[in-house]
Design a protein around this motif. Sequence first.
Motif, mmCIF file in Angstrom:
data_model
loop_
_atom_site.group_PDB
_atom_site.id
_atom_site.type_symbol
_atom_site.label_atom_id
_atom_site.label_comp_id
_atom_site.label_asym_id
_atom_site.label_seq_id
_atom_site.Cartn_x
_atom_site.Cartn_y
_atom_site.Cartn_z
ATOM 1 N N ILE A 178 0.857 -1.188 0.000
ATOM 2 C CA ILE A 178 0.000 0.000 0.000
ATOM 3 C C ILE A 178 0.889 1.231 0.000
ATOM 4 O O ILE A 178 1.597 1.496 0.966
ATOM 5 C CB ILE A 178 -0.926 0.004 1.231
ATOM 6 N N GLY A 179 0.864 1.976 -1.093
ATOM 7 C CA GLY A 179 1.669 3.186 -1.195
ATOM 8 C C GLY A 179 2.844 3.005 -2.123
ATOM 9 O O GLY A 179 3.768 2.238 -1.829
ATOM 10 N N ALA A 180 2.831 3.725 -3.259
ATOM 11 C CA ALA A 180 3.877 3.580 -4.270
ATOM 12 C C ALA A 180 4.683 4.857 -4.436
ATOM 13 O O ALA A 180 5.202 5.137 -5.512
ATOM 14 C CB ALA A 180 3.256 3.169 -5.608
ATOM 15 N N GLY A 181 4.792 5.639 -3.354
ATOM 16 C CA GLY A 181 5.652 6.812 -3.387
ATOM 17 C C GLY A 181 7.108 6.399 -3.355
ATOM 18 O O GLY A 181 7.460 5.242 -3.628
ATOM 19 N N ALA A 182 7.984 7.337 -2.981
ATOM 20 C CA ALA A 182 9.418 7.043 -3.008
ATOM 21 C C ALA A 182 9.771 5.885 -2.078
ATOM 22 O O ALA A 182 10.404 4.911 -2.487
ATOM 23 C CB ALA A 182 10.210 8.289 -2.643
ATOM 24 N N VAL A 201 0.324 -3.780 -5.983
ATOM 25 C CA VAL A 201 0.604 -2.445 -5.463
ATOM 26 C C VAL A 201 -0.649 -1.589 -5.558
ATOM 27 O O VAL A 201 -1.300 -1.532 -6.605
ATOM 28 C CB VAL A 201 1.763 -1.780 -6.226
ATOM 29 N N VAL A 202 -0.960 -0.915 -4.445
ATOM 30 C CA VAL A 202 -2.171 -0.100 -4.340
ATOM 31 C C VAL A 202 -1.784 1.359 -4.125
ATOM 32 O O VAL A 202 -0.972 1.684 -3.246
ATOM 33 C CB VAL A 202 -3.049 -0.572 -3.165
ATOM 34 N N ARG A 214 6.590 -0.782 -13.864
ATOM 35 C CA ARG A 214 7.908 -0.846 -14.500
ATOM 36 C C ARG A 214 8.954 -1.414 -13.549
ATOM 37 O O ARG A 214 9.940 -2.017 -13.989
ATOM 38 C CB ARG A 214 8.324 0.542 -14.985
ATOM 39 N N LEU A 215 8.755 -1.224 -12.244
ATOM 40 C CA LEU A 215 9.721 -1.708 -11.257
ATOM 41 C C LEU A 215 9.492 -3.171 -10.878
ATOM 42 O O LEU A 215 10.246 -3.719 -10.079
ATOM 43 C CB LEU A 215 9.678 -0.838 -9.999
ATOM 44 N N GLY A 216 8.444 -3.775 -11.419
ATOM 45 C CA GLY A 216 8.286 -5.206 -11.213
ATOM 46 C C GLY A 216 7.040 -5.663 -10.499
ATOM 47 O O GLY A 216 6.916 -6.856 -10.168
ATOM 48 N N ALA A 217 6.090 -4.768 -10.233
ATOM 49 C CA ALA A 217 4.825 -5.196 -9.640
ATOM 50 C C ALA A 217 4.119 -6.174 -10.568
ATOM 51 O O ALA A 217 4.130 -6.010 -11.791
ATOM 52 C CB ALA A 217 3.934 -3.989 -9.366
ATOM 53 N N SER A 218 3.483 -7.185 -9.981
ATOM 54 C CA SER A 218 2.720 -8.143 -10.781
ATOM 55 C C SER A 218 1.461 -7.494 -11.334
ATOM 56 O O SER A 218 1.007 -7.817 -12.433
ATOM 57 C CB SER A 218 2.341 -9.355 -9.930
ATOM 58 N N ARG A 219 0.909 -6.577 -10.530
ATOM 59 C CA ARG A 219 -0.299 -5.845 -10.941
ATOM 60 C C ARG A 219 -0.428 -4.600 -10.075
ATOM 61 O O ARG A 219 0.180 -4.513 -9.008
ATOM 62 C CB ARG A 219 -1.545 -6.726 -10.810
ATOM 63 N N ILE A 220 -1.246 -3.682 -10.543
ATOM 64 C CA ILE A 220 -1.533 -2.468 -9.782
ATOM 65 C C ILE A 220 -3.040 -2.342 -9.599
ATOM 66 O O ILE A 220 -3.813 -2.774 -10.455
ATOM 67 C CB ILE A 220 -0.972 -1.212 -10.471
ATOM 68 N N VAL A 221 -3.429 -1.761 -8.479
ATOM 69 C CA VAL A 221 -4.843 -1.559 -8.193
ATOM 70 C C VAL A 221 -5.030 -0.108 -7.758
ATOM 71 O O VAL A 221 -4.502 0.305 -6.722
ATOM 72 C CB VAL A 221 -5.345 -2.498 -7.079
ATOM 73 N N THR A 227 -11.558 -0.928 -4.314
ATOM 74 C CA THR A 227 -10.161 -1.339 -4.160
ATOM 75 C C THR A 227 -10.023 -2.663 -3.417
ATOM 76 O O THR A 227 -9.323 -3.570 -3.867
ATOM 77 C CB THR A 227 -9.362 -0.254 -3.430
ATOM 78 N N ARG A 228 -10.677 -2.788 -2.263
ATOM 79 C CA ARG A 228 -10.513 -4.006 -1.460
ATOM 80 C C ARG A 228 -10.958 -5.230 -2.251
ATOM 81 O O ARG A 228 -10.261 -6.261 -2.256
ATOM 82 C CB ARG A 228 -11.285 -3.902 -0.145
ATOM 83 N N ALA A 229 -12.083 -5.146 -2.919
ATOM 84 C CA ALA A 229 -12.576 -6.284 -3.697
ATOM 85 C C ALA A 229 -11.612 -6.637 -4.818
ATOM 86 O O ALA A 229 -11.363 -7.813 -5.098
ATOM 87 C CB ALA A 229 -13.959 -5.960 -4.265
#
Length: 350
Positions: A178-182, A201-202, A214-221, A227-229
């Motif tokens: 949870i959180g894709a900042g720096a 990544v959420v 681009r950094l390798g997450a399998s998926r983004i939400v 979101t939770r579902a």
Amino acid sequence: MMKAARYYGAHDVRIEQVPDPERRPGEALLRVLRSGMCGTDATEWKAGPHTFPVPGPHPRTGHSGPMIPGHEFIGEVLEADAGGRFSVGEIVASGAGIWCGECVRCREGRTNLCFEYYTLGLNTDGGMAEFVSCPERALVPVPEGLSLDLAGLSQPLAVGLHAARRSGVRDGESVVLIGAGAIGSFVLAGMKSLADIDLTVVDFAGPRLDRALRLGASRIVPVDDNTRAAVLAAVGERGADRVVEASGAPGQLNNAISLVRNGGTILQVGLPSSEQSVDIHSLVMREITVRTTLAHVCGEDLNPALNILLTTDLGAELLDSVLPLERLAEQLERLATGALEGKVLFDPSL
């Protein structure tokens, strides 16, 4: 005399001429080449002082009054002890956190929890200046071939790598970040370097989530009413093996609890700005483990961080710009208001 940024209080950072630092035995005097800022600096700018010893004094360093920030820096060795670890002219990265090496936490290898721990740029003068003196034990050589700009990201990446180690992540596990900042991106890179994981990544829709892919997450939400579902559809209705909360946003620890499986692990990385209520009942009844993370272990994390920057595109993804010290205040404001997506470094020679 040298040029330095000095923190006086909230919204009060001044560029001044101050005396050069005095090098003590066991330290190396550095010409600062790059110095970065982080969320702690932005919090001090917005609503401090909290961590900075202004007016002081700090219980370990004794520092009082205006302070030079900057705990993410690299530099060129100008002076060092004869027969010490470093030679004049070497380029080094600083871990900035200083430990005693003798207390029970240090003997356990948890130097970041040293009873005498203090940090340059947080508890005494740091690297937002032309020169800084740093104990040699908190320095490591920058590998040949790594640019100054990318090497300047090594300390915050070491923090992310330590967080990844604290998560206990293992091959084959499902992980929600949870959180894709720096800091979230640094933790992402750290986890990907340690284990082969399925990573969701959420965050809010936009550049941060695009970067996570681009950094390798399998998926983004993206964050929305569903979101939770969407996360549970991806990781399974029983929840993820591990959830890392790296946003610090209100209510996100409880959100993490709702996304982790029974017997799973949550790593709390982000620091909320206010006291939060936590669903203790769910933690206990589902036997969920909650871990936390602080700073990094210099001897364990800083060299691997430099190697990740040397061998991946992480630095290029996260570096926003390199600017003169005179622009520190405006960039702190950008960071404090959420207008900054990447990392800004400062070159005191500009």
